[in-house]
Enzyme design. Structure first.
Site, PDB file in Angstrom:
ATOM      1  N   PHE A 142     -40.723  96.556 -53.706  1.00 56.26           N
ATOM      2  CA  PHE A 142     -40.542  97.170 -52.387  1.00 56.26           C
ATOM      3  C   PHE A 142     -40.933  98.648 -52.349  1.00 56.26           C
ATOM      4  O   PHE A 142     -40.490  99.385 -51.472  1.00 56.26           O
ATOM      5  CB  PHE A 142     -39.097  97.009 -51.904  1.00 56.26           C
ATOM      6  CG  PHE A 142     -38.575  95.606 -51.968  1.00 56.26           C
ATOM      7  CD1 PHE A 142     -39.172  94.587 -51.232  1.00 56.26           C
ATOM      8  CD2 PHE A 142     -37.490  95.287 -52.781  1.00 56.26           C
ATOM      9  CE1 PHE A 142     -38.695  93.286 -51.301  1.00 56.26           C
ATOM     10  CE2 PHE A 142     -37.014  93.987 -52.860  1.00 56.26           C
ATOM     11  CZ  PHE A 142     -37.618  92.987 -52.116  1.00 56.26           C
ATOM     12  N   GLU A 178     -43.340 101.968 -57.648  1.00 57.88           N
ATOM     13  CA  GLU A 178     -44.682 102.533 -57.542  1.00 57.88           C
ATOM     14  C   GLU A 178     -44.820 103.791 -58.389  1.00 57.88           C
ATOM     15  O   GLU A 178     -45.789 103.967 -59.119  1.00 57.88           O
ATOM     16  CB  GLU A 178     -45.016 102.849 -56.086  1.00 57.88           C
ATOM     17  CG  GLU A 178     -46.417 103.410 -55.904  1.00 57.88           C
ATOM     18  CD  GLU A 178     -46.809 103.604 -54.456  1.00 57.88           C
ATOM     19  OE1 GLU A 178     -47.813 104.288 -54.198  1.00 57.88           O
ATOM     20  OE2 GLU A 178     -46.115 103.059 -53.563  1.00 57.88           O
ATOM     21  N   ARG A 194     -47.541 109.456 -43.254  1.00 60.98           N
ATOM     22  CA  ARG A 194     -47.590 108.152 -42.571  1.00 60.98           C
ATOM     23  C   ARG A 194     -46.574 108.099 -41.439  1.00 60.98           C
ATOM     24  O   ARG A 194     -46.822 107.464 -40.405  1.00 60.98           O
ATOM     25  CB  ARG A 194     -47.364 107.010 -43.563  1.00 60.98           C
ATOM     26  CG  ARG A 194     -47.587 105.630 -42.959  1.00 60.98           C
ATOM     27  CD  ARG A 194     -47.645 104.553 -44.021  1.00 60.98           C
ATOM     28  NE  ARG A 194     -48.934 104.467 -44.664  1.00 60.98           N
ATOM     29  CZ  ARG A 194     -49.875 103.576 -44.339  1.00 60.98           C
ATOM     30  NH1 ARG A 194     -49.673 102.725 -43.334  1.00 60.98           N
ATOM     31  NH2 ARG A 194     -51.012 103.533 -44.990  1.00 60.98           N
ATOM     32  N   PHE A 212     -43.404 102.740 -46.058  1.00 57.70           N
ATOM     33  CA  PHE A 212     -43.897 104.012 -46.578  1.00 57.70           C
ATOM     34  C   PHE A 212     -43.954 105.109 -45.506  1.00 57.70           C
ATOM     35  O   PHE A 212     -44.969 105.741 -45.294  1.00 57.70           O
ATOM     36  CB  PHE A 212     -45.292 103.794 -47.188  1.00 57.70           C
ATOM     37  CG  PHE A 212     -45.716 104.871 -48.152  1.00 57.70           C
ATOM     38  CD1 PHE A 212     -45.276 104.858 -49.459  1.00 57.70           C
ATOM     39  CD2 PHE A 212     -46.564 105.888 -47.747  1.00 57.70           C
ATOM     40  CE1 PHE A 212     -45.682 105.851 -50.351  1.00 57.70           C
ATOM     41  CE2 PHE A 212     -46.970 106.886 -48.622  1.00 57.70           C
ATOM     42  CZ  PHE A 212     -46.524 106.862 -49.924  1.00 57.70           C
ATOM     43  N   GLU A 260     -45.903  95.033 -45.131  1.00 60.61           N
ATOM     44  CA  GLU A 260     -45.077  96.054 -44.488  1.00 60.61           C
ATOM     45  C   GLU A 260     -44.908  95.906 -42.974  1.00 60.61           C
ATOM     46  O   GLU A 260     -43.808  96.114 -42.457  1.00 60.61           O
ATOM     47  CB  GLU A 260     -45.671  97.439 -44.785  1.00 60.61           C
ATOM     48  CG  GLU A 260     -45.576  97.821 -46.243  1.00 60.61           C
ATOM     49  CD  GLU A 260     -46.406  99.062 -46.552  1.00 60.61           C
ATOM     50  OE1 GLU A 260     -45.839 100.016 -47.114  1.00 60.61           O
ATOM     51  OE2 GLU A 260     -47.603  99.076 -46.218  1.00 60.61           O
TER      52      GLU A 260
END
Length: 798
Positions: A236, A240, A318, A352, A727
């Site tokens: 999720f 990362e 974002r 994100f 997403e």
């Protein structure tokens, strides 16, 4: 290479098949990183010594640990041969001299067993010299504690448009973070071989960056480190960036002891040591004309980055690129900034930053609709993007008409008008339980905002017996990427699915990979796999043409057979042609590559076209709310979502369902709480387990759940015409929050703003109901007349 979106006859893509590891998952046979470590002899276990102070200079005495039987080594800063840092900006010391949050790992103990390592960690003495700590966003704003680079999205003249708007509202929107709570906690396992090279099994979404960070810490080259990700038990976004330091600890331990080292956080360690979804504090002002059309938005977005920068800058970027969601706003001025607090460093999370941006406009529309006297669904619909519109950052909104189409189809299929009439009748005779049905849309951009990440590689082998092995740079965390890649390869080579196998993701097979993130895993890796397969297929077509006596352009691949156009009776098996190609010294392996075309982005001015395309969708959610407890239940959910021409429909529907439920968790259940007192536990996370952190479960699932994929939705320029799925549907959960808001409003006189805290827990809903119960009738004098008149609704933080 053939057109990327074109599909052959009878493709394997587009067929509903089970996840490639489904049987292994349900039988418990699926292997994960720590399972590999468990089956290896002589493994040492790493255990952290965590700070019990939110911010302090520390002095560590490790001597006591060596008195514990089974303790082999305590890793400290002095042991690092390279750079003592686990971050991308050199702002995350692996072994810090200054504790930056409560739970910060200071040193690591290696033991023969987990118990020995744990007991050794308890014997390490830490002296603290306390420093001022900032726990909340308000603390950081007051101290002017900022990090990273602020950004602004700007179009038109927001101030002038606000001054002439018929209706102006202003307020504050504030919402919390979200714990990833993947089933598998962070895990790494490192071994050093006889040649001095390091092999690391890691639960990571970004093996190449894990490789780079480990080499950075050890002071060696990347070609001396191989990172493999077999599979993850969920990610999720939480895996990362944040696995890298854990992998480096395991590798450092392997270097210093010459033995394999495992590191697996328990649940409490994982929750207290790793970052969450970024919380935001947003002040805003919005203007609309007399018809309820948005005219201007002026906002300041403050993002809580935690103690280090991590991915906070692109997350903020974002958010700024998604605060419009599905709506045309002619004049926008949005300023974004990141504060530095003494909490774990917040990081990537599904969406994100997109959900945080969407939250703003959906919250605004939900709050102002009653005051405008406009149905919230109609207010949303009339402000949709139309063909020809551009985003505030300058990108044309391709296929904008899909918003209206999906909205209309969903409204009809879910019988929204009829059900809302039934709900109105029910509410009229139900004083203590109210129902509501709301709809919200989504427009979500797909691609990494950092252009260099929009590339991928693959390595495909065809063996003499006709079997195929695929390596690609994406990682599998349960989302079904590997399954889709098998389908892409089978389609491109004209094979049946059982003829293709996929190898674990490894940095020595496909180098310089991007993270499996930004919903781009299938787009990027699918393009690379298809490219590699087509290279091999084109070579094999020449061999088959000679064997069949036809021009190579007339050779056709399908169902594991190779035939000639016009002479389908005569055919060869794929294996026969593969064997013949080998004998003719024809290359049967290929490195595939894909890069996303058409992207350009200037982060300095926040202008350009950063996204390959937009994914669209809409959800209708019906809820029931109890006055006495604030508890709600989701009675029914209907969703239509755009995934282009689906690569794997069953997987995509599962992703939509899971994303929606996870979104409902963030918006209504999952509340992170820290000790903000001035006592000894200041900065301590109080919600450290499933007993104190409420996750969605069976009881929160919709009683009726209908999901349909938008039809005739081919996306030109994407692999086999598909679109991303991971997403975008997360944000369909705003329909649940807005339905709860509408149900709360039904307890009051109507026409008033309903302020709903986030997460909208039963407690928050209860207090919202009390507020609307006490609400006075709207003051008729509040609205002036003339073009320059405005309502001013100053509200506190949600």
């Amino acid at each position: 290479m053939s057109a990327l979106a074109d599909r052959p006859a009878n493709p394997v893509v587009g067929t509903p098949i089970a996840h490639e590891s489904a049987k292994l998952h349900v039988t418990g046979a699926a292997m994960y990183t720590d399972d590999v470590a468990e089956q290896t002899a002589g493994v040492l276990t790493a255990w952290p010594v965590q700070s019990t102070n939110a911010h302090a200079k520390v002095t560590v005495d490790v001597s006591g640990a060596y008195e514990v039987p089974g303790v082999v080594r305590v890793l400290t800063a002095e042991d690092v041969p390279g750079v003592n840092d686990a971050g991308i900006r050199n702002d995350e010391p692996l072994f810090p001299s200054e504790a930056m949050f409560y739970g910060h790992a200071l040193v690591w103990v290696l033991g023969e067993t987990q118990e020995a390592a744990r007991l050794g960690a308890e014997r390490v003495k830490v002296e603290y010299e306390p420093l001022p700590s900032l726990i909340t966003v308000q603390d950081a704003l007051g101290a002017q504690s900022f990090q990273g680079t602020p950004r602004t999205v700007h179009r038109g003249d927001a101030a002038a448009a606000l001054a002439t708007s018929a209706h102006v509202f202003e307020g504050v929107t504030e919402f919390g973070g979200q714990e990833h709570f993947y089933l598998e906690t962070h895990a790494s396992f490192a071994m050093r071989d006889s040649e001095g090279q390091y092999f690391i099994q890691c639960s990571t979404q970004h093996p190449s960056e894990t490789q780079e960070l480990v080499s950075h810490v050890l002071g060696i080259h990347s070609n001396e480190v191989t990172v493999q990700c077999l599979r993850m038990g969920g990610g999720f976004g939480g895996k990362e960036m944040q696995p890298h330091g854990f992998a480096a600890i395991a590798a450092l331990g392997a270097k210093l002891t010459g033995r394999p080292v495992r590191l697996r956080l328990n649940r409490t360690q994982d929750i207290t040591m790793t970052g969450k979804r970024h919380p935001f504090h947003i002040s805003w002002k919005v203007g609309l004309d007399a018809d309820g059309m948005l005219q201007a938005l002026d906002a300041v977005l403050t993002c809580d980055g935690g103690w280090s920068i991590d991915l906070s800058e692109p997350v903020l970027g974002r958010a700024l690129c998604h605060l419009d969601n599905a709506y045309w706003i002619p004049n926008v001025h949005a300023y974004g900034q990141i504060v530095k607090t003494n909490k774990a460093s917040n990081t990537a999370y599904r969406g994100f930053g997109g959900p945080q941006g969407v939250f703003l406009i959906e919250d605004i529309l939900g709050r102002i609709a009653p005051q405008l006297g406009i149905d919230p669904l109609e207010l949303r619909r009339r402000n949709f993007y139309r063909p020809g519109h551009t985003t505030p950052y300058g990108q044309v909104v391709k296929d904008a008409d899909r918003l209206e189409t999906i909205w209309s189809q969903l409204s009809d299929e879910a019988e929204v008008a009829a059900r809302r009439a039934e709900i109105e009748t029910f509410n009229a005779s139900s004083p203590h339980v109210k129902r509501a049905l709301s709809m919200t849309p989504i427009k979500f951009g797909i691609s990494f905002n950092f252009a260099a990440f929009n590339q991928a590689g693959a390595l495909v082998h065809v063996y003499k017996d006709g079997s195929v092995l695929i390596n690609h740079g994406g990682t599998e965390m349960g989302q079904g990427l590997h399954t889709k890649m098998l389908q892409v390869a089978a389609t491109a080579l004209g094979l049946e699915l059982h003829q293709v196998r996929l190898a674990p993701t490894r940095t020595d097979k496909v180098p310089n990979t991007s993270a499996t993130a930004a919903s781009s895993g299938a787009d990027l890796n699918g393009g690379a796999v298809k490219n590699a397969c087509e290279q091999i297929r084109d070579r094999m077509a020449k061999v088959a043409g000679r064997l069949l006596g036809v021009d190579e352009r007339d050779v056709r691949f399908g169902g594991g057979r190779i035939t000639a156009l016009g002479a389908p009776v005569k055919s060869l098996s794929f294996a026969e042609v593969a064997h013949a190609a080998y004998l003719q010294r024809v290359q049967l392996f290929a490195a595939g590559y894909y890069r996303t075309e058409g992207l350009h982005w200037n982060p300095e001015i926040m202008q350009g076209s950063p996204f390959k395309y937009f994914a669209y969708g809409a959800a209708a959610t019906e809820v029931e709310v109890d006055e006495f407890t604030g508890a709600y239940r989701v009675r029914r959910v209907d969703i239509i979502h755009d995934v282009g021409d689906s690569l794997s429909p069953m997987l995509d529907i599962g992703q939509i369902e899971g994303a929606y439920v996870q979104g409902v968790g963030w918006l209504t259940l999952e509340e992170l709480r820290w000790d903000t007192s001035d006592g000894p536990n200041r900065g301590r996370l109080q919600t450290q387990s499933a007993s104190t952190y409420k996750l969605p479960s069976f009881s929160e699932m919709p009683e009726e759940f209908h999901v349909r994929l938008f039809e005739n939705a081919r996306e030109d320029g994407a692999v086999y015409g598909s679109k991303a799925v991971g997403e975008p549907p997360f944000m369909l959960a705003f329909s649940a929050r807005e339905a709860i808001r509408d149900a709360v409003a039904a307890f009051g006189p109507g026409g008033n703003e309903v302020r709903l805290a986030s997460p909208a827990t039963p407690e928050a809903v209860f207090w919202a109901i009390q507020s609307v119960r006490e609400a006075a009738a709207p003051d008729a004098s509040a609205e002036g007349s003339g073009a320059g008149s405005a309502e001013r609704e100053l509200v506190g933080a949600d």
